[in-house]
Design an enzyme around this catalytic site. Structure first.
Site, PDB file in Angstrom:
ATOM      1  N   GLN A 148       0.841  -1.207   0.000  1.00 17.32           N
ATOM      2  CA  GLN A 148       0.000   0.000   0.000  1.00 17.32           C
ATOM      3  C   GLN A 148       0.872   1.252   0.000  1.00 17.32           C
ATOM      4  O   GLN A 148       1.850   1.347   0.739  1.00 17.32           O
ATOM      5  CB  GLN A 148      -0.898   0.039   1.238  1.00 17.32           C
ATOM      6  CG  GLN A 148      -1.841   1.246   1.257  1.00 17.32           C
ATOM      7  CD  GLN A 148      -2.618   1.367   2.560  1.00 17.32           C
ATOM      8  OE1 GLN A 148      -2.064   1.736   3.586  1.00 17.32           O
ATOM      9  NE2 GLN A 148      -3.895   1.032   2.523  1.00 17.32           N
TER      10      GLN A 148
ATOM     11  N   TYR B  15      -6.546  10.622   5.159  1.00 20.85           N
ATOM     12  CA  TYR B  15      -5.222  10.946   4.628  1.00 20.85           C
ATOM     13  C   TYR B  15      -5.363  11.813   3.371  1.00 20.85           C
ATOM     14  O   TYR B  15      -6.474  12.140   2.942  1.00 20.85           O
ATOM     15  CB  TYR B  15      -4.445   9.647   4.344  1.00 20.85           C
ATOM     16  CG  TYR B  15      -4.071   8.892   5.605  1.00 20.85           C
ATOM     17  CD1 TYR B  15      -3.175   9.421   6.526  1.00 20.85           C
ATOM     18  CD2 TYR B  15      -4.616   7.635   5.883  1.00 20.85           C
ATOM     19  CE1 TYR B  15      -2.822   8.724   7.684  1.00 20.85           C
ATOM     20  CE2 TYR B  15      -4.269   6.938   7.033  1.00 20.85           C
ATOM     21  CZ  TYR B  15      -3.374   7.491   7.929  1.00 20.85           C
ATOM     22  OH  TYR B  15      -3.036   6.809   9.073  1.00 20.85           O
TER      23      TYR B  15
ATOM     24  N   ARG C 278      -8.020   1.654  -1.954  1.00 21.21           N
ATOM     25  CA  ARG C 278      -8.721   1.588  -0.662  1.00 21.21           C
ATOM     26  C   ARG C 278      -9.400   2.926  -0.409  1.00 21.21           C
ATOM     27  O   ARG C 278      -8.782   3.992  -0.545  1.00 21.21           O
ATOM     28  CB  ARG C 278      -7.731   1.278   0.462  1.00 21.21           C
ATOM     29  CG  ARG C 278      -8.449   0.936   1.748  1.00 21.21           C
ATOM     30  CD  ARG C 278      -7.562   0.357   2.801  1.00 21.21           C
ATOM     31  NE  ARG C 278      -8.326  -0.633   3.543  1.00 21.21           N
ATOM     32  CZ  ARG C 278      -8.045  -1.026   4.778  1.00 21.21           C
ATOM     33  NH1 ARG C 278      -7.001  -0.564   5.411  1.00 21.21           N
ATOM     34  NH2 ARG C 278      -8.816  -1.911   5.375  1.00 21.21           N
TER      35      ARG C 278
HETATM   36  C1  LIG Z   1      -1.682  -0.946  13.937  1.00 18.21           C
HETATM   37  C2  LIG Z   1      -2.586  -0.693  12.770  1.00 18.21           C
HETATM   38  C3  LIG Z   1      -2.095   0.058  11.718  1.00 18.21           C
HETATM   39  C4  LIG Z   1      -2.914   0.286  10.591  1.00 18.21           C
HETATM   40  N1  LIG Z   1      -2.395   0.948   9.516  1.00 18.21           N
HETATM   41  C5  LIG Z   1      -3.114   1.057   8.383  1.00 18.21           C
HETATM   42  C6  LIG Z   1      -2.527   1.593   7.194  1.00 18.21           C
HETATM   43  O1  LIG Z   1      -1.368   1.963   7.144  1.00 18.21           O
HETATM   44  N2  LIG Z   1      -3.309   1.680   6.100  1.00 18.21           N
HETATM   45  C7  LIG Z   1      -4.625   1.263   6.104  1.00 18.21           C
HETATM   46  O2  LIG Z   1      -5.284   1.362   5.067  1.00 18.21           O
HETATM   47  N3  LIG Z   1      -5.195   0.748   7.206  1.00 18.21           N
HETATM   48  C8  LIG Z   1      -4.470   0.612   8.332  1.00 18.21           C
HETATM   49  N4  LIG Z   1      -5.031   0.015   9.442  1.00 18.21           N
HETATM   50  C9  LIG Z   1      -6.436  -0.470   9.386  1.00 18.21           C
HETATM   51  C10 LIG Z   1      -6.492  -1.940   9.014  1.00 18.21           C
HETATM   52  O3  LIG Z   1      -6.045  -2.149   7.694  1.00 18.21           O
HETATM   53  C11 LIG Z   1      -7.912  -2.501   9.095  1.00 18.21           C
HETATM   54  O4  LIG Z   1      -8.770  -1.812   8.224  1.00 18.21           O
HETATM   55  C12 LIG Z   1      -8.492  -2.410  10.487  1.00 18.21           C
HETATM   56  O5  LIG Z   1      -7.609  -3.041  11.402  1.00 18.21           O
HETATM   57  C13 LIG Z   1      -9.879  -3.091  10.566  1.00 18.21           C
HETATM   58  O6  LIG Z   1      -9.807  -4.366   9.996  1.00 18.21           O
HETATM   59  P1  LIG Z   1     -10.580  -5.656  10.572  1.00 18.21           P
HETATM   60  O7  LIG Z   1     -11.852  -5.189  11.153  1.00 18.21           O
HETATM   61  O8  LIG Z   1     -10.783  -6.543   9.388  1.00 18.21           O
HETATM   62  O9  LIG Z   1      -9.648  -6.260  11.560  1.00 18.21           O
HETATM   63  C14 LIG Z   1      -4.250  -0.216  10.568  1.00 18.21           C
HETATM   64  C15 LIG Z   1      -4.721  -0.953  11.666  1.00 18.21           C
HETATM   65  C16 LIG Z   1      -3.910  -1.190  12.741  1.00 18.21           C
HETATM   66  C17 LIG Z   1      -4.456  -2.013  13.876  1.00 18.21           C
END
Ligand SMILES: Cc1cc2nc3c(=O)[nH]c(=O)nc-3n(C[C@H](O)[C@H](O)[C@H](O)COP(=O)(O)O)c2cc1C
Length: 301
Positions: free
Chosen positions: A99, A170, A218
């Site tokens: 990404q 962002y 995304r």
């Molecule tokens: C520590 C952490 C860092 C994240 N960094 C990003 C990121 O850099 N880019 C992004 O699109 N989403 C980021 N996310 C969001 C995750 O991609 C994801 O959408 C979120 O954890 C919910 O997903 P889930 O409900 O399927 O677990 C991050 C999430 C966490 C926990």
């Protein structure tokens, strides 16, 4: 196995063995933008877990887009490290995506040796407490080119796909949203103008990686920001992406400043899982892969 989750899916010619997608998480484990063994071990282990496609990152497109603990993709010197990361994911059974993102007004001057974060307009961020600098048109064009150059590096490093983050508050979503975009030039005002920056980036990325390299975008299905993008506008954006450069949409929710709970342990399972389908329907592309990045519903629920 009849569960569709375990059936293959194709994204612009790339066959993914199942529909499990590990979305990007910036882990803060890079050192001076370099991929570290810690990052490689983290993703190798996730690949062993069986995900079809793993999206690492986010990675930077220039020095205002992140900080030194993000994986770097803004210079050729990072390609060997990126190659190691892609290989580690692939050798352990998954396909590898990276990404790219620009944090815009979510970046902290603290992380950039005092440099002021940039944004479409000088609208203070509740997340950082800082007011960004309004980008000039030259800076906008440079940033579009920086995304394209970074995407070319992702491909050169051996990744199977690239993802561009255009949600979550962002930079690209800051252009999209009337809340943070107060410009009066061709990048502000009407929805068409506010979408321009994101669409220019996707077109430039497409040109840089060629027609056969999977490009995932995304974006928010709902930004949960009062005064931000109504869902109708986000559906229009999905439609413009799908009818143009995007091969798949990855739908998430919320800006970091949003007050609506989004974290997995705070919301019911699958709470936002209705949004990717809605975005696909709006895109008028019935076969467009739409990735749900929020915890899936249990079977039968
Ligand atoms: C520590 C952490 C860092 C994240 N960094 C990003 C990121 O850099 N880019 C992004 O699109 N989403 C980021 N996310 C969001 C995750 O991609 C994801 O959408 C979120 O954890 C919910 O997903 P889930 O409900 O399927 O677990 C991050 C999430 C966490 C926990």
């Amino acid at each position: 196995m009849t569960d569709i989750l375990f059936q293959p899916v194709t994204i612009n010619g790339l066959t993914v063995k199942n529909r499990i997608y590990l979305p990007a998480m910036h882990l803060g484990m890079a050192q001076d933008y370099e991929t570290t063994d810690q990052i490689i071990d983290f993703y190798a282990l996730r690949a062993k877990g069986g995900a079809g496609l793993i999206c690492a990152g986010y990675a930077t497109v220039d020095e205002l887009s992140g900080n030194t603990q993000n994986i770097g993709a803004h210079d050729d010197r990072f390609i060997p490290g990126l190659h190691k990361l892609a290989t580690a994911i692939q050798e352990n059974g998954s396909l590898a995506c990276l990404q790219l993102n620009h944090a815009g007004r979510y970046n902290f001057s603290f992380f950039m040796q005092g440099k002021q974060p940039v944004a479409p307009s000088a609208v203070a961020s509740r997340m950082t407490g800082e007011t960004p600098k309004e980008m000039t048109r030259d800076e906008i064009h440079e940033t579009v080119n920086a995304f394209a150059a970074a995407a070319a590096r992702v491909k050169k490093a051996g990744f199977d796909a690239v993802e561009i983050l255009s949600g979550t508050g962002y930079l690209i979503s800051e252009f999209l949203s009337p809340l943070t975009n107060k410009r009066t030039d061709e990048y502000g005002g009407s929805l068409e103008n506010r979408m321009r920056f994101g669409l220019e980036i996707m077109e430039a990325v497409r040109k840089a990686v060629g027609p056969k390299f999977p490009l995932i975008v995304r974006m928010n299905g709902n930004d949960f920001m009062p005064g931000g993008n109504p869902r109708k506008e986000l559906r229009e954006y999905a439609k413009a992406l799908a009818s143009g450069p995007a091969d798949a949409l990855c739908i998430n929710v919320g800006w970091h400043e949003a007050r609506v709970p989004q974290i997995v342990s705070c919301v019911p399972r699958g709470a936002f899982a209705y949004l990717p389908g809605a975005s696909r329907r709006a895109s008028m592309s019935p076969s467009l892969p739409a990735i749900a990045s929020m915890t899936r519903k249990r079977q039968g629920s």
